[in-house]
Motif scaffolding. Structure first.
Motif, mmCIF file in Angstrom:
data_model
loop_
_atom_site.group_PDB
_atom_site.id
_atom_site.type_symbol
_atom_site.label_atom_id
_atom_site.label_comp_id
_atom_site.label_asym_id
_atom_site.label_seq_id
_atom_site.Cartn_x
_atom_site.Cartn_y
_atom_site.Cartn_z
ATOM 1 N N PHE A 188 49.224 -105.550 -44.616
ATOM 2 C CA PHE A 188 50.114 -106.063 -45.660
ATOM 3 C C PHE A 188 49.328 -106.321 -46.953
ATOM 4 O O PHE A 188 48.657 -105.446 -47.458
ATOM 5 C CB PHE A 188 50.849 -107.327 -45.168
ATOM 6 C CG PHE A 188 51.447 -107.151 -43.799
ATOM 7 C CD1 PHE A 188 52.482 -106.249 -43.587
ATOM 8 C CD2 PHE A 188 50.952 -107.842 -42.690
ATOM 9 C CE1 PHE A 188 53.030 -106.052 -42.324
ATOM 10 C CE2 PHE A 188 51.488 -107.647 -41.425
ATOM 11 C CZ PHE A 188 52.531 -106.750 -41.243
ATOM 12 N N ASP A 209 61.864 -96.306 -55.446
ATOM 13 C CA ASP A 209 61.886 -96.265 -53.973
ATOM 14 C C ASP A 209 60.562 -96.754 -53.390
ATOM 15 O O ASP A 209 60.411 -96.837 -52.177
ATOM 16 C CB ASP A 209 62.225 -94.851 -53.470
ATOM 17 C CG ASP A 209 61.194 -93.813 -53.882
ATOM 18 O OD1 ASP A 209 60.284 -94.154 -54.666
ATOM 19 O OD2 ASP A 209 61.309 -92.664 -53.422
ATOM 20 N N SER A 267 59.406 -99.737 -54.345
ATOM 21 C CA SER A 267 59.421 -101.194 -54.507
ATOM 22 C C SER A 267 59.581 -101.881 -53.155
ATOM 23 O O SER A 267 60.011 -101.267 -52.176
ATOM 24 C CB SER A 267 60.531 -101.607 -55.464
ATOM 25 O OG SER A 267 61.791 -101.329 -54.897
ATOM 26 N N ASN A 268 59.249 -103.144 -53.125
ATOM 27 C CA ASN A 268 59.284 -103.918 -51.888
ATOM 28 C C ASN A 268 60.698 -104.011 -51.326
ATOM 29 O O ASN A 268 61.674 -104.016 -52.070
ATOM 30 C CB ASN A 268 58.735 -105.321 -52.166
ATOM 31 C CG ASN A 268 58.501 -106.103 -50.892
ATOM 32 O OD1 ASN A 268 59.409 -106.749 -50.383
ATOM 33 N ND2 ASN A 268 57.309 -106.022 -50.342
ATOM 34 N N SER A 269 60.786 -104.141 -49.997
ATOM 35 C CA SER A 269 62.095 -104.261 -49.329
ATOM 36 C C SER A 269 62.906 -105.431 -49.885
ATOM 37 O O SER A 269 64.129 -105.435 -49.838
ATOM 38 C CB SER A 269 61.888 -104.443 -47.826
ATOM 39 O OG SER A 269 61.169 -105.634 -47.565
ATOM 40 N N LEU A 291 67.550 -97.078 -55.790
ATOM 41 C CA LEU A 291 66.102 -96.947 -55.606
ATOM 42 C C LEU A 291 65.704 -95.553 -56.069
ATOM 43 O O LEU A 291 65.789 -94.579 -55.317
ATOM 44 C CB LEU A 291 65.726 -97.189 -54.149
ATOM 45 C CG LEU A 291 66.080 -98.597 -53.632
ATOM 46 C CD1 LEU A 291 65.745 -98.728 -52.146
ATOM 47 C CD2 LEU A 291 65.368 -99.679 -54.426
ATOM 48 N N THR A 317 53.804 -102.284 -52.669
ATOM 49 C CA THR A 317 53.287 -102.644 -51.350
ATOM 50 C C THR A 317 52.617 -101.452 -50.675
ATOM 51 O O THR A 317 51.567 -101.595 -50.060
ATOM 52 C CB THR A 317 54.421 -103.181 -50.465
ATOM 53 O OG1 THR A 317 55.104 -104.181 -51.206
ATOM 54 C CG2 THR A 317 53.885 -103.788 -49.190
ATOM 55 N N ILE A 320 47.771 -101.552 -41.332
ATOM 56 C CA ILE A 320 49.085 -100.957 -41.064
ATOM 57 C C ILE A 320 49.171 -99.602 -41.749
ATOM 58 O O ILE A 320 48.364 -99.280 -42.604
ATOM 59 C CB ILE A 320 50.242 -101.866 -41.530
ATOM 60 C CG1 ILE A 320 50.083 -102.250 -43.003
ATOM 61 C CG2 ILE A 320 50.346 -103.105 -40.657
ATOM 62 C CD1 ILE A 320 51.275 -102.941 -43.597
ATOM 63 N N HIS A 321 50.176 -98.837 -41.361
ATOM 64 C CA HIS A 321 50.319 -97.513 -41.966
ATOM 65 C C HIS A 321 51.373 -97.536 -43.072
ATOM 66 O O HIS A 321 52.148 -98.477 -43.215
ATOM 67 C CB HIS A 321 50.638 -96.450 -40.915
ATOM 68 C CG HIS A 321 51.863 -96.731 -40.099
ATOM 69 N ND1 HIS A 321 51.977 -96.361 -38.785
ATOM 70 C CD2 HIS A 321 53.014 -97.352 -40.389
ATOM 71 C CE1 HIS A 321 53.151 -96.732 -38.335
ATOM 72 N NE2 HIS A 321 53.801 -97.335 -39.276
ATOM 73 N N ALA A 322 51.358 -96.493 -43.885
ATOM 74 C CA ALA A 322 52.385 -96.269 -44.901
ATOM 75 C C ALA A 322 52.391 -94.771 -45.150
ATOM 76 O O ALA A 322 51.637 -94.030 -44.495
ATOM 77 C CB ALA A 322 52.048 -97.034 -46.173
ATOM 78 N N THR A 323 53.250 -94.323 -46.035
ATOM 79 C CA THR A 323 53.248 -92.893 -46.343
ATOM 80 C C THR A 323 53.048 -92.689 -47.835
ATOM 81 O O THR A 323 53.429 -93.527 -48.651
ATOM 82 C CB THR A 323 54.576 -92.198 -45.945
ATOM 83 O OG1 THR A 323 55.638 -92.938 -46.538
ATOM 84 C CG2 THR A 323 54.751 -92.129 -44.450
ATOM 85 N N LEU A 383 51.174 -89.484 -43.626
ATOM 86 C CA LEU A 383 50.927 -90.793 -43.040
ATOM 87 C C LEU A 383 49.503 -91.222 -43.373
ATOM 88 O O LEU A 383 48.576 -90.406 -43.319
ATOM 89 C CB LEU A 383 51.083 -90.722 -41.522
ATOM 90 C CG LEU A 383 51.165 -92.094 -40.866
ATOM 91 C CD1 LEU A 383 52.601 -92.609 -40.916
ATOM 92 C CD2 LEU A 383 50.699 -92.038 -39.420
#
Lengths: 497, 497
Positions: free
Chosen positions: B58, B168, B170-172, B187, B225, B416-419, B424
């Motif tokens: 995070f 798209d 931006s944070n949830s 978004l 994020t 953690i992962h993200a794209t 990935l």
């Protein structure tokens, strides 16, 4: 100086602090001793002491030593528990604490996670937040239902016809929730006892249905802020149920009293609620903020609030009802480890002491009420419930107003006013950290002697106004009487201190 | 056991705690020692250690000793500062701290209370809350304006045509704010560098205006994020201004870096914002929760949020811009004395150490980035900014996924992962309490050795799959190589510990 010896209200004027603190943060680190000294020098003079036993305004917000320790441990862990993996202990302890509390208050099993159904509890920051969340949840659920039911209507047509209910005695947070949720909140005038009844709600619903509105939610109150009145939920509940209206109960202050079986009759009908909140930080020895909220169907809030992102995925999500991702139950993504302070407080005190705390404070309120009743210049305005006594000076409202202004100016007691039946009155609430009988005597003595002064001054003033009709000798006599009366009072006050 | 020696991730399964804690709270008070022991016995095994230097998931949420002390003092005061009279020190210190911070970050003067205009800051719980408040404020202001401009439209027709923008990336919390405020949040797909540009925003606005929509607000991000990208606010700002669209900037993580002049170019265009938030609890040593939010026109939020009640009246209300009633700036009526922890942290550390903290952590990220670059199996996915390094194994995404799963299962590091660009990747963020270079070496060693194992296993597996094409002797050799490789790795790890 201990708290009881500090004036409960500060003697500063708006802007006082700007003169005492530099305009910019220091470039270099400062010494702790210097900061600690500044707390006494610049902060303490500007404090209203919520923990003082002479604080009787609003509703209580007590702190306690175990709660302070809990807050400190929570700050040290520095956990941000938005999902189970963010700290399993943080999430799971909250689930368990909410079940502990639910059982302690005697809530219907359907609110509990352990019931195996869809019920469950969550800690919110404050009642305002819990109420807004209830309104938003009910709104989204209702819009979804109506869109299926009336496919000929657009979503905005549906949203434009929504309406919500509460009584005009409910907390300002409810009106605000209506504004923020963009759902008009009808504040139905309560009955003569400040209660929202089934009949009053039914009339409002009938009128709105006739006008093509869609009722969404009714927020009932157990223990209103003004007079601690209780809406007739056993009448309101069935009406909400028939009309598919979400029923939320705000029991911010009074809810804690449910732990004592003798107070449960005040809150009959609770089983009709879809959601319920009470503040542990009001009457259960947990420091602010800590608002307990339960849902009968927690899936409703999850459906309304869920937004996902890849970086929030984790292996165990949705794995178990015992490990909810609480971010879907709240406005904020991040959340503190508040359940640890709840756990520490509940264990350090135990059920017995918590019940004794509620009963003891109710007893102190009764003691104060009896002292007010013993003085025929005063009247108790409405039936005392729990820790709130509403009283006034008989006669014109201006008298009560002057008395309260006079007391507030002296800063020995902090009480606030409210109205009931168009009469201005003073709210006296048992607050602060561990108040006792001596504090009640002190409070009553302050109220009584200030009333003495008020009436003496009033008499002198009236005589002055009628001075054509009064001889010089009479006036001098009155003046002497007045001075001696003020002197007596000051002496009495010194003794009490 | 010190934090660095505890696994950063716990080894428990969902529901673990229910087996360790009784179903009801105790009837009798329990001994403190027994509770304290239970923290080690039942809580610690279920902790994800956000303060561990091996926490890289995070964004950071550091705590600090001065902040813990501040939280404790705030809990002890137990003040609920919803209006000035509720504790002048609580309100006024917040006003001053927000000005301190605004100056420290180099915010435009118009955001500061001391500018004498309508600007001012407030502490919110978290960025989610700040963003929701910005959306609600902008919504109410826009609805009022449109009702005057289009008297032929009903309020619900107007509300039904509102639209909001963000990227798209931006944070949830931004998507959620749209849902809760019932304003559709578009978004907009960001550009190839994950940035929202002026052109992208302009196209979305043009399309919506053509369709008769009313644009309300655009929420730009400084430091997303996923990849810590920065929206092009110097392009977006003028467009918002021309179209009377509220511009809010969410700088939850990156905002703290504004205290270092060298990072300010990342955030050009900030002067266009109507409101701005950053989290002190992310990168400024104040423990969660503490989100700073500024308005250029604080009257807008007050107009949108104000609800009054007689029991909230006090003598000094509206008396001074230096003594605002902060309840009109927030969702909750009640609020904690959070400014005291800010004051204690800022003074105990001073501007110098706070800047050194940001620079130091950015330096550690650079060090980690260089280690990743030195290994040709890996690639840096997008330009590193501040404390976030986005990297992956070259080749198929499944490789990176397996590597992260393998590392997570060992519980020595938490990432953690993200794209990004459909690839990935792993996010490595500098977090925890006082991480240092040794922690970077430890982290890289863990990543590298797990990659070694992954590739050895992959090779062995491929050989097994092709066993027709491999001789028995070859297979035995490979197996031996693999075992010795794992042994080496374990030894290395032990040394690092």
């Amino acid at each position: 100086m201990t708290l009881v010896h500090r004036p409960v209200l500060p003697s500063v004027s708006p802007g006082y602090l700007h003169k005492l603190i530099p305009e910019e943060l220091p470039e270099k680190a400062e010494d702790w001793k210097c900061i600690m000294k500044d707390i006494e020098r610049v902060i303490m003079p500007g404090m209203t002491h919520w923990q003082s036993p002479n604080f009787h305004a609003f509703y209580p917000a007590p702190t306690s030593y175990p709660s302070i320790i809990g807050e400190m441990i929570s700050a040290a862990f520095g956990t941000v528990g938005f999902s189970w993996i963010c700290s399993p202990a943080c999430t799971e302890l909250e689930v368990i604490m909410m079940d502990w509390l639910g059982r302690f208050l005697g809530l219907p099993e359907t609110f509990l996670r352990s019931s195996g159904g869809t019920g469950g509890g969550v800690i919110q920051g404050a009642a305002s937040e819990a109420i807004l969340i209830a309104v938003l949840t009910a709104r989204e659920q209702k819009v979804q239902k109506l869109m299926r039911k009336y496919p000929e209507l657009t979503e905005s047509e549906i949203r434009g016809k929504l309406v919500a209910y509460s009584s005009d005695q409910s907390n300002s947070a409810i009106e605000k929730a209506g504004i923020l949720a963009a759902v008009p909140m009808r504040l139905i005038p309560a009955d003569k006892d400040n209660q929202l009844t089934g009949q009053l709600l039914q009339s409002a619903i009938d009128e709105d249905l006739l006008n093509g509105k869609f009722p969404v939610i009714c927020i009932a109150t157990f223990g209103t802020t003004g007079t601690c009145s209780f809406d007739k939920v056993h009448e309101i509940g069935p009406i909400c149920n028939e009309n598919d209206i979400w029923l939320h109960i705000d029991a911010a202050y009074a809810g804690a009293a449910l732990c004592c079986p003798e107070y449960r009759p005040l809150m009959t009908g609770i089983e009709w609620a879809n959601s319920f909140n009470f503040n542990l930080h009001k009457w259960m020895m947990v420091n602010f903020d800590c608002c307990a909220m339960w849902f009968k169907n927690s899936h409703a809030v999850i459906d309304a609030f869920t937004v996902n992102r890849i970086y929030l995925d984790h292996k165990h999500q949705g794995a178990s009802d015992r490990a909810p991702d609480y971010r879907h139950w709240t406005i904020n993504l991040g959340r503190r480890f508040r359940s640890i302070k709840v756990w520490i407080v509940l264990r350090t005190l135990g059920a017995e002491k918590l019940r004794a705390h509620i009963r003891g404070q109710t007893g102190l309120a009764e003691m104060f009420e009896n002292m007010v009743r013993s003085d025929e210049r005063f009247e108790i305005v409405c039936k005392r419930t729990l820790g709130l006594v509403c009283f006034r000076l008989k006669g014109e409202c201006s008298l009560t107003k002057t008395l309260l202004d006079q007391i507030t100016a002296r800063k020995q007691l902090f009480m606030i006013h409210a109205t009931f039946d168009d009469k201005l009155m003073i709210r006296f609430v048992i607050c602060g950290h561990n108040p006792n009988e001596k504090d009640m005597l002190f409070a009553w003595n302050e109220v009584k002697t200030q009333a003495d002064i008020l009436f003496s001054v009033k008499e002198v003033t009236e005589n002055l106004n009628n001075k054509c009709a009064i001889s010089t000798q009479d006036f001098v006599d009155k003046q002497r009487q007045f001075s001696s009366c003020v002197g007596d009072i000051q002496q009495k006050l010194e003794k009490v201190k």
